[in-house]
Scaffold this motif. Structure first.
Motif, mmCIF file in Angstrom:
data_model
loop_
_atom_site.group_PDB
_atom_site.id
_atom_site.type_symbol
_atom_site.label_atom_id
_atom_site.label_comp_id
_atom_site.label_asym_id
_atom_site.label_seq_id
_atom_site.Cartn_x
_atom_site.Cartn_y
_atom_site.Cartn_z
ATOM 1 N N HIS A 34 0.836 -1.212 0.000
ATOM 2 C CA HIS A 34 0.000 0.000 0.000
ATOM 3 C C HIS A 34 0.865 1.253 0.000
ATOM 4 O O HIS A 34 0.548 2.236 -0.683
ATOM 5 C CB HIS A 34 -0.944 0.010 1.203
ATOM 6 C CG HIS A 34 -1.996 -1.051 1.162
ATOM 7 N ND1 HIS A 34 -2.756 -1.316 0.050
ATOM 8 C CD2 HIS A 34 -2.421 -1.920 2.112
ATOM 9 C CE1 HIS A 34 -3.602 -2.298 0.303
ATOM 10 N NE2 HIS A 34 -3.407 -2.698 1.556
ATOM 11 N N ARG A 35 1.943 1.228 0.762
ATOM 12 C CA ARG A 35 2.824 2.400 0.802
ATOM 13 C C ARG A 35 3.460 2.655 -0.557
ATOM 14 O O ARG A 35 3.588 3.811 -0.982
ATOM 15 C CB ARG A 35 3.905 2.213 1.859
ATOM 16 C CG ARG A 35 3.397 2.436 3.257
ATOM 17 C CD ARG A 35 4.510 2.391 4.266
ATOM 18 N NE ARG A 35 4.000 2.716 5.598
ATOM 19 C CZ ARG A 35 4.633 2.463 6.707
ATOM 20 N NH1 ARG A 35 5.818 1.880 6.681
ATOM 21 N NH2 ARG A 35 4.104 2.798 7.865
ATOM 22 N N SER A 36 3.854 1.606 -1.243
ATOM 23 C CA SER A 36 4.454 1.813 -2.563
ATOM 24 C C SER A 36 3.406 2.343 -3.547
ATOM 25 O O SER A 36 3.712 3.202 -4.384
ATOM 26 C CB SER A 36 5.073 0.520 -3.083
ATOM 27 O OG SER A 36 4.079 -0.454 -3.314
ATOM 28 N N GLN A 37 2.160 1.877 -3.436
ATOM 29 C CA GLN A 37 1.092 2.397 -4.297
ATOM 30 C C GLN A 37 0.821 3.867 -4.001
ATOM 31 O O GLN A 37 0.636 4.674 -4.917
ATOM 32 C CB GLN A 37 -0.191 1.595 -4.100
ATOM 33 C CG GLN A 37 -0.160 0.226 -4.714
ATOM 34 C CD GLN A 37 -1.435 -0.562 -4.422
ATOM 35 O OE1 GLN A 37 -2.209 -0.197 -3.546
ATOM 36 N NE2 GLN A 37 -1.628 -1.649 -5.163
ATOM 37 N N ILE A 38 0.820 4.233 -2.724
ATOM 38 C CA ILE A 38 0.598 5.638 -2.344
ATOM 39 C C ILE A 38 1.716 6.504 -2.900
ATOM 40 O O ILE A 38 1.477 7.594 -3.426
ATOM 41 C CB ILE A 38 0.485 5.773 -0.815
ATOM 42 C CG1 ILE A 38 -0.830 5.159 -0.331
ATOM 43 C CG2 ILE A 38 0.579 7.234 -0.380
ATOM 44 C CD1 ILE A 38 -0.945 5.042 1.183
ATOM 45 N N VAL A 45 0.405 12.493 -9.149
ATOM 46 C CA VAL A 45 -0.293 13.754 -8.864
ATOM 47 C C VAL A 45 0.650 14.932 -9.067
ATOM 48 O O VAL A 45 0.279 15.952 -9.659
ATOM 49 C CB VAL A 45 -0.871 13.743 -7.430
ATOM 50 C CG1 VAL A 45 -1.297 15.131 -7.001
ATOM 51 C CG2 VAL A 45 -2.047 12.793 -7.344
ATOM 52 N N ARG A 46 1.896 14.818 -8.587
ATOM 53 C CA ARG A 46 2.867 15.894 -8.772
ATOM 54 C C ARG A 46 3.131 16.156 -10.251
ATOM 55 O O ARG A 46 3.187 17.312 -10.685
ATOM 56 C CB ARG A 46 4.179 15.559 -8.058
ATOM 57 C CG ARG A 46 4.218 16.114 -6.648
ATOM 58 C CD ARG A 46 5.552 15.868 -5.998
ATOM 59 N NE ARG A 46 5.326 14.642 -5.219
ATOM 60 C CZ ARG A 46 6.185 13.680 -5.027
ATOM 61 N NH1 ARG A 46 7.369 13.738 -5.543
ATOM 62 N NH2 ARG A 46 5.873 12.618 -4.321
ATOM 63 N N SER A 47 3.264 15.096 -11.024
ATOM 64 C CA SER A 47 3.520 15.298 -12.449
ATOM 65 C C SER A 47 2.305 15.931 -13.131
ATOM 66 O O SER A 47 2.455 16.791 -14.004
ATOM 67 C CB SER A 47 3.885 13.974 -13.119
ATOM 68 O OG SER A 47 2.768 13.121 -13.181
ATOM 69 N N LEU A 52 -0.370 20.646 -15.554
ATOM 70 C CA LEU A 52 -1.451 21.635 -15.494
ATOM 71 C C LEU A 52 -0.890 23.051 -15.444
ATOM 72 O O LEU A 52 -1.389 23.945 -16.131
ATOM 73 C CB LEU A 52 -2.343 21.370 -14.286
ATOM 74 C CG LEU A 52 -3.526 22.301 -14.100
ATOM 75 C CD1 LEU A 52 -4.491 22.165 -15.269
ATOM 76 C CD2 LEU A 52 -4.237 21.996 -12.804
ATOM 77 N N LYS A 53 0.162 23.251 -14.658
ATOM 78 C CA LYS A 53 0.784 24.582 -14.586
ATOM 79 C C LYS A 53 1.345 24.990 -15.938
ATOM 80 O O LYS A 53 1.169 26.128 -16.383
ATOM 81 C CB LYS A 53 1.903 24.594 -13.543
ATOM 82 C CG LYS A 53 1.443 24.815 -12.147
ATOM 83 C CD LYS A 53 2.631 24.972 -11.220
ATOM 84 C CE LYS A 53 2.184 25.261 -9.819
ATOM 85 N NZ LYS A 53 3.328 25.418 -8.912
ATOM 86 N N ARG A 54 2.043 24.058 -16.576
ATOM 87 C CA ARG A 54 2.619 24.371 -17.887
ATOM 88 C C ARG A 54 1.525 24.662 -18.909
ATOM 89 O O ARG A 54 1.648 25.571 -19.727
ATOM 90 C CB ARG A 54 3.502 23.226 -18.354
ATOM 91 C CG ARG A 54 4.849 23.165 -17.647
ATOM 92 C CD ARG A 54 5.775 22.154 -18.298
ATOM 93 N NE ARG A 54 5.291 20.784 -18.196
ATOM 94 C CZ ARG A 54 5.456 19.991 -17.145
ATOM 95 N NH1 ARG A 54 6.084 20.444 -16.080
ATOM 96 N NH2 ARG A 54 5.002 18.752 -17.141
ATOM 97 N N ALA A 55 0.443 23.916 -18.854
ATOM 98 C CA ALA A 55 -0.648 24.126 -19.814
ATOM 99 C C ALA A 55 -1.374 25.440 -19.547
ATOM 100 O O ALA A 55 -1.779 26.126 -20.480
ATOM 101 C CB ALA A 55 -1.628 22.965 -19.740
#
Length: 144
Positions: A34-38, A45-47, A52-55
């Motif tokens: 679960h930790r590796s999935q998180i 999410v960061r990517s 989104l910022k670049r767009a």
């Protein structure tokens, strides 16, 4: 007799620990998964936030005048009160400039009531004038 009882007790404790250890091992494996999935989800999410910022940097947002007939006017009770004090006007005179009553001005400044959109437009227009212009307009309104 006490020897048998203590042996039985120690054997029960040993078996219980063995069973608990086996259960805990499976839970630890699940937790690690679960930790590796998180972690993977957080990276994703960061990517996506970066994308989104670049767009959004390339997108030109329309100015409020271009958006439509009605523009959104932000209202701040403290800002309105500060502007009235800056102009050195009473609530009655400020209300006269806006086209509202003295009581309405007090309620707006105390954040008891929010002005209607028609009053917001007049408030926004009065916020752009200075002391001399306010005095001139008041003289016209009182003289008329």
């Amino acid at each position: 007799m006490t020897n048998i009882a203590s042996l039985l007790k120690s054997e029960i404790i040993r078996l219980a620990r063995k069973e608990v250890r086996a259960e805990i091992q499976s839970l630890k494996k699940a937790l690690a998964g679960h930790r590796s999935q998180i972690g993977a989800l957080k990276k994703e999410v960061r990517s996506l936030h970066g994308e989104l910022k670049r767009a959004s940097k390339g997108v030109k947002r329309p100015a409020p005048e271009e958006a439509g007939d009605e523009t959104q006017v932000r209202f701040s009770a403290a800002g309105m009160k500060a502007h009235r004090k800056k102009l050195k006007l009473s609530a009655k005179d400020y209300g006269l400039l806006i086209g509202a009553s003295m009581l309405s001005v007090y309620k707006w400044e105390d954040s008891k009531v929010k002005p209607r959109s028609s009053a917001l437009a007049r408030i926004a227009e009065v916020r752009t004038i200075g002391k001399r212009e306010a005095d001139r307009r008041l003289a016209e309104l009182k003289g008329a």
